[in-house]
Write a protein that holds these residues in place. Structure first.
Motif, PDB file in Angstrom:
ATOM      1  N   UNK A 258       0.778  -1.159   0.107  1.00  0.00           N
ATOM      2  CA  UNK A 258       0.057   0.008  -0.070  1.00  0.00           C
ATOM      3  C   UNK A 258       0.919   1.172  -0.234  1.00  0.00           C
ATOM      4  N   UNK A 259       0.474   2.268  -0.973  1.00  0.00           N
ATOM      5  CA  UNK A 259       1.474   3.438  -0.960  1.00  0.00           C
ATOM      6  C   UNK A 259       1.131   3.953   0.215  1.00  0.00           C
ATOM      7  N   UNK A 260       2.211   4.968   0.634  1.00  0.00           N
ATOM      8  CA  UNK A 260       1.997   5.900   1.982  1.00  0.00           C
ATOM      9  C   UNK A 260       1.720   7.303   1.366  1.00  0.00           C
ATOM     10  N   UNK A 261       0.494   7.500   1.867  1.00  0.00           N
ATOM     11  CA  UNK A 261      -0.079   8.956   1.613  1.00  0.00           C
ATOM     12  C   UNK A 261      -0.169   9.988   2.766  1.00  0.00           C
ATOM     13  N   UNK A 262       0.200   9.216   4.013  1.00  0.00           N
ATOM     14  CA  UNK A 262       0.155  10.066   5.116  1.00  0.00           C
ATOM     15  C   UNK A 262       0.832   9.388   6.361  1.00  0.00           C
ATOM     16  N   UNK A 263       1.388   9.936   7.221  1.00  0.00           N
ATOM     17  CA  UNK A 263       1.635   9.699   8.535  1.00  0.00           C
ATOM     18  C   UNK A 263       1.725  10.725   9.568  1.00  0.00           C
TER      19      UNK A 263
END
Length: 349
Positions: A258-263
């Motif tokens: 899954x792509x990282x869109x936020x943290x």
């Protein structure tokens, strides 16, 4: 034809040419064959092919990288030609191949082995380019002169007399062993019994490569996806890779993560305008899964495949605190570049 794209001229000169009123047919044929071979090698290099003594160009290379001869000028010993597609079109691929051809000929023309190494860094490829260029050399005792240049005026890109010694030296002996390469392809099959995958490159035959048990989850997650192998290939005489003598690394191309869109950092949520796609690699020597992005400063690793995404997120949190939230005067110049890249890609809300 525009002034900046003139035909290349292959010229035959010297006493025997003037005496006979023309060039020997076998020399004309061998010279044009050598030029076509050089252009085909350039095309095959663009496909990441590993050169072999019986390597043949793919249908795409034959279609996109051709030598076309113009009508010879009456009374001259000049054969004009150009690099075009099989349909005679001056495409971007043909223009790049023409540029590469002239630069390669200039390197041989220098007579300097280091200049040729600068133009063709790979030892094995350099041997095959020199072997192809050998066809441009008239017999040493013939007194025939052969030159090549772009257009009708200006310096020659190639003189057989000047290039002879370096070409003969570089093509001597057997071809060097293939160096480290990166071969992309489709992960076609997995043999869990022998821990081997079958990779089908875009050109050439499929081949099998062993993988360590630690990489099995990564391999299984990428079945039927694109994959790349990094290492020293085992190459047959036709230039086909039949396996790998040493594998250094395997890398995903179409990542299942899954792509990282936020943290989250403290009370902030950091979002991105372009999600990070994690393309995992497994390093055979370090026995680690890794993901790197030099621009963002990411150098994440994990001992298991499933933990790599969390490791990347942790790395991003650390980078955001240590770089993006830090004052400029507290950062070195390279750290400021990382901070700028982070702020261009992410925003805290």
């Amino acid at each position: 034809m525009s002034d900046d794209h003139k035909d290349i001229q292959l010229k035959f000169d010297g006493g025997p040419i003037k005496q006979a009123g023309g060039a020997p047919a076998d020399l004309v044929i061998s010279s044009l064959t050598a030029l076509q071979r050089l252009v085909h090698l350039i095309g095959m290099k663009s496909e990441n092919r590993v050169f072999g003594q019986r390597i043949k160009p793919s249908a795409r290379v034959r279609r996109d990288f051709s030598i076309v001869c113009r009508s010879p000028k009456a009374g001259s010993h000049i054969q004009a030609f150009d690099v075009v597609s099989g349909m005679g079109e001056i495409t971007n691929a043909a223009i790049n191949a023409r540029h590469h051809l002239l630069n390669t000929l200039k390197a041989f023309d220098s007579g300097d082995e280091n200049a040729v190494k600068g133009a063709i860094p790979d030892d094995r490829e350099r041997w095959f380019f020199a072997d192809a260029a050998y066809g441009l050399l008239p017999p040493a005792d013939s007194e025939i002169q052969l030159t090549v240049r772009a257009g009708t005026h200006g310096p020659f890109s190639f003189s057989a007399d000047r290039a002879r010694l370096v070409i003969e030296k570089l093509r001597s002996g057997k071809p060097p062993r293939a160096g480290s390469v990166v071969i992309p392809g489709k992960l076609k099959a997995i043999d869990f019994t022998t821990s081997q995958i079958t990779l089908q490159p875009s050109t050439g035959r499929a081949f099998r490569v062993w993988y360590p048990p630690a990489a099995e989850q990564m391999v299984q997650s990428n079945a039927r996806r694109r994959f790349s192998i990094h290492g020293i290939p085992d190459v047959n005489s036709t230039g086909d890779i039949v396996g790998f003598e040493r594998v250094d690394k395997i890398t995903e191309i179409d990542s299942p993560f899954e792509e990282i869109a936020q943290f989250e950092v403290d009370a902030y949520r950091v979002v991105t305008n372009r999600p990070i796609k994690i393309q995992a690699s497994y390093d055979f020597e370090d026995k680690l899964f890794i993901f790197q992005d030099a621009k963002l400063g990411i150098d994440a690793w994990s001992e298991t495949y499933s933990e790599l995404r969390d490791s990347v997120v942790d790395e991003l949190k650390m980078l955001w605190i240590d770089y993006a939230m830090e004052a400029d005067d507290a950062l070195a110049s390279d750290a400021k570049m990382v901070k700028r890249a982070l702020n261009e890609r992410f925003k805290a809300i």
